[in-house]
Write an enzyme that holds these catalytic residues in place. Sequence first.
Site, short mmCIF file in Angstrom:
data_model
loop_
_atom_site.label_atom_id
_atom_site.label_comp_id
_atom_site.label_asym_id
_atom_site.label_seq_id
_atom_site.Cartn_x
_atom_site.Cartn_y
_atom_site.Cartn_z
N GLY A 1 0.84 -1.20 0.00
CA GLY A 1 0.00 0.00 0.00
C GLY A 1 0.86 1.24 0.00
O GLY A 1 2.06 1.16 0.26
N CYS B 1 5.18 -6.24 1.53
CA CYS B 1 5.55 -4.82 1.51
C CYS B 1 4.87 -4.07 2.66
O CYS B 1 5.17 -4.35 3.81
CB CYS B 1 5.24 -4.24 0.13
SG CYS B 1 6.15 -2.73 -0.20
N TYR B 2 3.91 -3.20 2.38
CA TYR B 2 3.26 -2.49 3.50
C TYR B 2 2.65 -3.48 4.50
O TYR B 2 2.67 -3.27 5.71
CB TYR B 2 2.17 -1.53 3.00
CG TYR B 2 1.58 -0.71 4.15
CD1 TYR B 2 2.20 0.46 4.59
CD2 TYR B 2 0.43 -1.12 4.81
CE1 TYR B 2 1.70 1.18 5.65
CE2 TYR B 2 -0.08 -0.40 5.88
CZ TYR B 2 0.55 0.75 6.29
OH TYR B 2 0.06 1.46 7.35
N HIS C 1 7.85 -8.02 -3.91
CA HIS C 1 6.53 -8.36 -4.46
C HIS C 1 6.55 -9.72 -5.18
O HIS C 1 6.83 -9.80 -6.37
CB HIS C 1 6.07 -7.26 -5.44
CG HIS C 1 5.71 -6.01 -4.70
ND1 HIS C 1 4.47 -5.79 -4.17
CD2 HIS C 1 6.46 -4.94 -4.36
CE1 HIS C 1 4.44 -4.63 -3.55
NE2 HIS C 1 5.65 -4.09 -3.64
N GLU D 1 4.15 -11.37 -6.17
CA GLU D 1 3.05 -11.47 -7.15
C GLU D 1 3.46 -10.97 -8.54
O GLU D 1 2.77 -11.22 -9.52
CB GLU D 1 1.81 -10.69 -6.64
CG GLU D 1 1.95 -9.16 -6.62
CD GLU D 1 2.62 -8.63 -5.36
OE1 GLU D 1 3.32 -9.41 -4.68
OE2 GLU D 1 2.46 -7.43 -5.05
N SER E 1 -23.44 -9.62 -27.05
CA SER E 1 -22.82 -8.61 -27.91
C SER E 1 -21.76 -9.21 -28.81
O SER E 1 -21.31 -8.58 -29.76
CB SER E 1 -22.18 -7.53 -27.04
OG SER E 1 -21.06 -8.07 -26.36
N GLY E 2 -21.31 -10.42 -28.47
CA GLY E 2 -20.18 -10.97 -29.22
C GLY E 2 -18.87 -10.72 -28.49
O GLY E 2 -17.84 -11.29 -28.83
N VAL F 1 -16.30 -10.82 -25.07
CA VAL F 1 -15.91 -12.00 -24.29
C VAL F 1 -16.90 -12.31 -23.16
O VAL F 1 -17.36 -13.44 -23.02
CB VAL F 1 -14.52 -11.79 -23.64
CG1 VAL F 1 -14.07 -13.03 -22.91
CG2 VAL F 1 -13.51 -11.38 -24.67
N ASP F 2 -17.22 -11.29 -22.35
CA ASP F 2 -17.99 -11.57 -21.15
C ASP F 2 -19.39 -12.11 -21.47
O ASP F 2 -19.80 -13.14 -20.93
CB ASP F 2 -18.10 -10.32 -20.26
CG ASP F 2 -16.73 -9.81 -19.84
OD1 ASP F 2 -15.77 -10.60 -19.94
OD2 ASP F 2 -16.61 -8.65 -19.43
N SER F 3 -20.11 -11.42 -22.37
CA SER F 3 -21.47 -11.90 -22.64
C SER F 3 -21.44 -13.24 -23.38
O SER F 3 -22.32 -14.08 -23.19
CB SER F 3 -22.29 -10.85 -23.40
OG SER F 3 -21.85 -10.72 -24.73
N SER F 4 -20.40 -13.49 -24.16
CA SER F 4 -20.29 -14.78 -24.86
C SER F 4 -20.11 -15.91 -23.85
O SER F 4 -20.73 -16.97 -23.97
CB SER F 4 -19.10 -14.79 -25.82
OG SER F 4 -19.31 -13.83 -26.82
N LYS G 1 -10.78 -11.38 -15.54
CA LYS G 1 -10.88 -11.51 -17.01
C LYS G 1 -10.13 -12.74 -17.54
O LYS G 1 -10.64 -13.45 -18.41
CB LYS G 1 -10.31 -10.24 -17.66
CG LYS G 1 -10.64 -10.09 -19.12
CD LYS G 1 -12.01 -9.48 -19.28
CE LYS G 1 -12.36 -9.20 -20.71
NZ LYS G 1 -13.69 -8.54 -20.79
#
Length: 516
Positions: free
Chosen positions: A58, A85-86, A172, A174, A226-227, A229-232, A372
């Site tokens: 942070g 870290c923080y 870090h 990550e 919509s075509g 990614v998410d709605s597909s 995502k």
Amino acid sequence: MKDIHQHKLLILDFGSQYTQLIARRVREIGVYCEIYSYDVAIEHIKSFAAKGIILSGGPESVNESECVRAPECVFELGVPVLGICYGMQTMVHQFGGKVASSDKREFGYAKIELKTTSVLYNGIPDVQDVWMSHGDKVVELGEHFEVIAASENAPIAAMAHKCQPFFGVQYHPEVTHSAYGKELLENFAFKICGCEARWNPASIIEDAVNKIRKQVGEDEVILGLSGGVDSSVVAALLHKAIGDQLTCVFVDTGLLRLHEGDQVMQTFAENMHVKVIRVNAESRFFEKLNSNSDPEQKRKLIGTLFVDIFNEESSKLKRAKWLAQGTIYPDVIESAGSATGKAHVIKSHHNVGGLPEDMKLALIEPLRELFKDEVRKVGIELGLPYRMVYRHPFPGPGLGVRILGQVKKEYADILRQADAIYMQELEKSGWYDKVSQAFTVFLPVKSVGVMGDQRKYDYVVALRAVETIDFMTARWAHLPYELIGHISNRIVNEVKGISRVVYDVTGKPPGTIEWE
Ligand code: XMP
């Protein structure tokens, strides 16, 4: 089936730019986790029942921010804690050690060397490259902790509590630049917290399918497809769970890419047998856009008309009780407000809020827990085409913001053809997956050219390609000159109506990615 949420970690967010990355890395090793703000009510932390807790980095300094602390209950739950870290600095501070403030940041690679054995570094070499990004650093451990690794600049680069499973790292793990970051997180999750790796695309799908079936029962569900990614992925997932109880509404605005409408229908209706209502609304959109050239007004017009058409169609589906949405985990985190104190507004999906009152649809959001990259992996596992799942982002208003000023069908048709050539060549040369987003912009100005013996007086298109991580800032992609030249030749030769091609060399800032 095993409960995929049972073995999970909690990440307390102190506002680091890397917090979501920690969560993604933990998920990648197969462990479910959620992010809560560090000051969330204690009951939430307790009831989440994590097998371990990670305190993120942070921007604060423990010597200046009295109240930015890990809640004491974190150390009383009897579960392991890893401070990054923080997160490490506040842990030391809360246990009586000392953190030195500094205006100078240590940013970049450092070498750390292990000073003692620790299960946190099981199977990891004694000397390793890590990624540092900090100002303050721990200078005195107090009586409870001991050093487990040191770097030249940070003699206390990693630490462990002498009798409790509490650990801290100054760097870090990550970030992929930290050579053994993944192994460190695996040691923490599996060896220290005792988690099992249950989180993977197949188990996510199985869990979601069960939940959806329980949630909707025999009811019918509507989804705006919509075509993208998410709605597909939502469509494929819902179809797997409830088959014909799902009806998708796909509005073809006329502002889509070449053959996009047909491709959506082919993937979902023909191949997967999903019920899809295609609304051909091209003429309504061009009619509305005919008299407007202001970018903001164009966006509003497109959005409003889209909602109107979606509502018209969905109100015909009298038996529907649910509206499905492609909300994903970053939208959820942002709407909850992050530890940085910024209150974000949830992404206003075009099909919420606009539905007629009497429809009273309940929301179903099967991707709410997913990042995502997880949505994409789930899409592939569900059998969606690779290119649909890994396609560059496309703005809601579509070509409406890539045709500058007044939008006409004639312009959209020219743009579609030019853009298809650009995409083909990017694919062929391997550049499509190397850039984050690429597209063509139509400029409604004419320029003189020659072709054979003929003089041409036609329109201009601009090619744009950017590299970015978060789409908030971007650099223009350094595509090879030969490739740009080849694309330019093909467009001018093959697309009637274009006499000139230019390449956009503007970063963001000062430019935006889209031109309008
Ligand atoms: P800008 O142009 O703001 O774009 O630099 C950043 C990213 O957002 C996309 N974008 C949109 N996406 N609806 C969307 O769903 C929109 O109205 C919209 N406008 C821009 C853009 O393509 C880029 O990826």
